[in-house]
Enzyme design. Sequence first.
Site, mmCIF file in Angstrom:
data_model
loop_
_atom_site.group_PDB
_atom_site.id
_atom_site.type_symbol
_atom_site.label_atom_id
_atom_site.label_comp_id
_atom_site.label_asym_id
_atom_site.label_seq_id
_atom_site.Cartn_x
_atom_site.Cartn_y
_atom_site.Cartn_z
ATOM 1 C CE LYS A 249 49.960 103.221 28.948
ATOM 2 N NZ LYS A 249 48.530 103.107 29.224
ATOM 3 C CD GLN A 309 44.867 94.641 23.314
ATOM 4 O OE1 GLN A 309 43.895 95.300 22.963
ATOM 5 N NE2 GLN A 309 45.247 94.556 24.575
ATOM 6 C CG ASP A 380 41.263 91.871 26.338
ATOM 7 O OD1 ASP A 380 41.036 91.943 27.558
ATOM 8 O OD2 ASP A 380 41.665 92.821 25.643
ATOM 9 C CG ASN A 381 38.434 95.230 25.202
ATOM 10 O OD1 ASN A 381 37.473 95.250 25.956
ATOM 11 N ND2 ASN A 381 39.474 96.030 25.342
ATOM 12 C CD GLU A 409 37.120 92.195 28.886
ATOM 13 O OE1 GLU A 409 37.104 93.096 29.713
ATOM 14 O OE2 GLU A 409 37.576 92.347 27.731
ATOM 15 C CE LYS A 521 44.136 96.624 34.538
ATOM 16 N NZ LYS A 521 43.179 97.267 33.597
ATOM 17 C CE1 TYR A 522 48.698 98.716 33.228
ATOM 18 C CE2 TYR A 522 47.407 99.092 35.218
ATOM 19 C CZ TYR A 522 47.512 99.096 33.840
ATOM 20 O OH TYR A 522 46.437 99.464 33.082
#
Lengths: 651, 651
Positions: A249, A309, A380-381, A409, A521-522
Amino acid sequence: MIQSSGQKRVIITNVSPRVEEGRFPAKVVVNEDVTLSADIFSDGHDEIAASAYIKHADDTAWSEIPMTFVINDHWEAILKTGKLGFYDFKIEGWVDHYTTWKKGLKKKFDAGQDIAVELLIGIELLEEAAAHNVDDKASLLSWASQIKRLTDPKEAVALALSPDIAGVMYKHRHPELVTQFPVTYRIEVERLKAAFSTWYELFPRSAADGPGKHGTFKDVVRLLPRVAKMGFDVLYFPPIHPIGEKNRKGKNNSLTAGPDDPGSPWAIGNRLGGHKAIHPQLGTLKDFKSLIKEAEKLGVEIAMDIAYQCAPDHPYVKEHPQWFKWRPDGTVQYAENPPKKYEDILPFNFETEDWENLWQELKSVIDYWVDAGIRVFRIDNPHTKAFGFWQWMIGEVRTKNPEVIFLAEAFTRPRIMERLGKAGFNQSYSYFTWRNTKQELEEYLTELTKTEMRYFYRPNFWPNTPDILPPALTQGGDNAHITRVILAATLSSNYGLYGPVYEFGINAPHGAKEEYIDNEKYEIKNWDWNRYTRIGDIITRVNRIRKQNPALQTTWNIEFATTSNEQIICYVKTDKATHNNLVIAVNLDVFNTQGAHVKIPLPKLGIGYDEPYQVTDLLSGSTYQWTGDYNYVELNPYQMPAHIFKVEKIY
Amino acid sequence: MIQSSGQKRVIITNVSPRVEEGRFPAKVVVNEDVTLSADIFSDGHDEIAASAYIKHADDTAWSEIPMTFVINDHWEAILKTGKLGFYDFKIEGWVDHYTTWKKGLKKKFDAGQDIAVELLIGIELLEEAAAHNVDDKASLLSWASQIKRLTDPKEAVALALSPDIAGVMYKHRHPELVTQFPVTYRIEVERLKAAFSTWYELFPRSAADGPGKHGTFKDVVRLLPRVAKMGFDVLYFPPIHPIGEKNRKGKNNSLTAGPDDPGSPWAIGNRLGGHKAIHPQLGTLKDFKSLIKEAEKLGVEIAMDIAYQCAPDHPYVKEHPQWFKWRPDGTVQYAENPPKKYEDILPFNFETEDWENLWQELKSVIDYWVDAGIRVFRIDNPHTKAFGFWQWMIGEVRTKNPEVIFLAEAFTRPRIMERLGKAGFNQSYSYFTWRNTKQELEEYLTELTKTEMRYFYRPNFWPNTPDILPPALTQGGDNAHITRVILAATLSSNYGLYGPVYEFGINAPHGAKEEYIDNEKYEIKNWDWNRYTRIGDIITRVNRIRKQNPALQTTWNIEFATTSNEQIICYVKTDKATHNNLVIAVNLDVFNTQGAHVKIPLPKLGIGYDEPYQVTDLLSGSTYQWTGDYNYVELNPYQMPAHIFKVEKIY
């Protein structure tokens, strides 16, 4: 069929703490006074007695703690948790014939009735106990014969009531008359940091000392004194692994990355490695270990982010294709929430037939970083991975290393967040991020602290995260940042901030979304780490107050006070052991000065209604003398939106 | 150790109804719609499905009831109870891949995305199901090939979404992916009278048709039409056994009885027999059976009082001395609550080593009277007998005769009254007797109907008993008698009265005690059964209204309405099946007229805020037309202290 225990008359029910009828342990921390309780009663008018029995996983024998009657058939015992790990406890109750007799004897004697036959009954009870009791036989027979010999009934009654006899007779029970509650419940004792922690989140890649540079672990070492000085004791990084290059991204989550775009750290893995590798631009494993040690010297623990992930170029995809879903056209299934697609991320397929190897591999990631010195993980998640996996993995890791802490989270539905707590997460993100009004905050804190949740869900309050810029911060500016951090830090003993943007009051949203524009984040940021704002100053003060006041080091001790203005919230936090009593009042209106009469629950503070007492505002240092329970506060959000009053008796 | 079911992703929790984690059954009645519910969810975004499985004790196989999603991960299924006795139920949930796929397909299609690969995935799902499913193999393969052949994606989507496919795919599950909740819970279905009954208590010995005579069962037969006409369907007698002659109590509970004093019927047993004998002056067993039959013809059931205690001359004392406690001086232990003594009563010793024979004998008393035709028992002071005994005895009796009803006469501490309900009592005396203010009544009804109690504690509201003349009746006279009986009869579907004194408004207390002076417990009365008072008239009207309105035949359907005056209580009772909707308003001030605006919860009644509706006062017959939710009521306690409005839409 008649039960085999027809003579057992005592009933035990509503045992606490228990979580889902014992399917999960109740969470506490070390050196906590845990109240073991139950409703215990018998038919009729006989006196009863009850004991709790506890056993740490390391112990071989059960220890007995006599329970005491509180009110309405409710009995309690206090377990002082000495060791990390698991304690089991069970409860027994029995009809206490000696105490029944003793109380009847006293009443009859006081009413002037003849007690000759009564005394014979007591003598029988003592002699019967002696017949079953080798250790105390001599004492029991001696007491029996003394009562026989005493000619003055008053003296006989006094002897019958003696604590010595009570102590021995407490131990004397007929097993066939003792009720054992059929379930043994479990308590998990965690280290103190599970209950009291102050988190600062930053992206190490933005830690460089000038523009255009990629921050490193060494840069973070330079920032450690600043983090410690502000009072944080957990420094948490987004994932530090190699970042996927395929479908990476770009800025603001755009679908195509430019050649210099660093990508999201949560798109984990590329040709250089996956969850056990470090992104080379951050430094080496040695650098990382060295950072962990330097932080430790300053009382700061490094927390890692584990996101189970993969980027499409994560090595797992080729090495273990069976852990992913494949589509009929031969492509791998990326994450999606139709019609939305997340093409830089592949989820694991937890329904894979190879789930045992998947679980083992995922656990080995934690093992790897524990070996490197990490003891705090932010997951995370977790709500998009199988619950069974978490329960197994956390259990395994904590059996070996009970000091490891997992923060969930998950900002999702209530039942799911609750289940993650039950599955073993030591801390959980919470709805605090969106609870703003007095009613919302009071209701939420009541749910968290006064229901069964108290024993399985330990909240961590975050006013913001890299994923979430709530409207309160967008609309309320610096004042809102100050109010929200004071609330987080005093309502919950665990709280955290996505630090730099928060300190610097950055709050520009990404259009109508509850997200930051130009999100870190990016892209790599170049923060002015020498800048120290009004927000940062108040964070520092509040964190110091948290360290100095035990009443702020637990979430469970809150009591709300009535106020005459819905814009002023007021709550009392007390620590019995240290007599540390705080009254906190916060103006929720970040634009206007508000005043209110607040009703202090004086009995809870041990202060009489006509007794003067001193309150010291720990934020400003001002001292006032108050009398009575109604007092007036006025708070200007441009100056200081809160009082954190320490309440002391005047002697 | 890794669990053996790692692929199961669905979590099931908070299953309802359950009582103490399944240690006791949940009570319902026959033909009731029982909501079986649970919180059910999975990780991630996949759709899930769930079913409840039920099995009556007479059935050999489980029946499946698909559950439906309600809100917030909460799922429900409705069990229609067809038979008396026990139903077991269990719950299963699974990830529903077909529905997940179907919904994603629709969203992608609606968003204009290419669905070619998606359709291939669906075809795979259908073919995979066909491979595991003999019955539906042909249909599944046919659907799969139809989707393959269809060239218009719109038609393919429509076929994929068809209910026929959904029905077949619902049945298709991989056992290794299905989560079964580990506990099977139990529901006990009782006959309707357990939930809806109207009790009248009288002493048969006072049923004679003139002074100086001892009433008989035959006299009671003469009174049956009167009882039935007033709308009572249970006629309950104090114990009918021979009354102890040793230590018999005289008038007003005096220690010495005169030669003509009949004694308390609760001092059971003398030389003529015990719990299986009939006091000769009442008649014979044949007379009693004949009375039971005559009552039945009028829709009235006879309820017996079982008091498990003995007069000192009860035959048990000589025949089974081991069932009693003996003192060192050779005397038997009478009941006492030091320093008080109850010398006409001996309690059983439930800790006796001969407890099995004691239990069997006590149960045989019930069996004896069940054989005589009795199906309703009021149990005296059950809280002074071992809980284990009740659970066993009631279980045994109801396994053979599930239509038998036990009412627990326990006015004691909350946990004890709760436990008796769990142990199997079908109805329980309650604290209604002392709940008078609006706040007290609302809180108590909320506790009874909106907590776990709803499934194990079925209250029976008694405004008075021979033991209790509450201050409200002493102070409030006839008006209070009317108000309290209207409250009892409309707040609770089970209610009862100690009848004659209540109808006649007798309310003189025994000094400062909450008891009647010249209590019928110790003397024979000669009531004027031809007298019909204002109190009796209103009782008759209320009982008729109860029979005609299903909304008053259950206790669980209450909702309180806001009123502008604390002296006016207002509640709504609704029956969905028959659209029977009542609004009841009662003036709690028995001395003054009071008025209030009441806020009717119109949505609950299916009425719009601007829609006119008709209310008919079932007590007076008056009809009003109302619009909107706020309406004014005014109630004069000297005329009628309540409205029982039937609410009807105007078409």
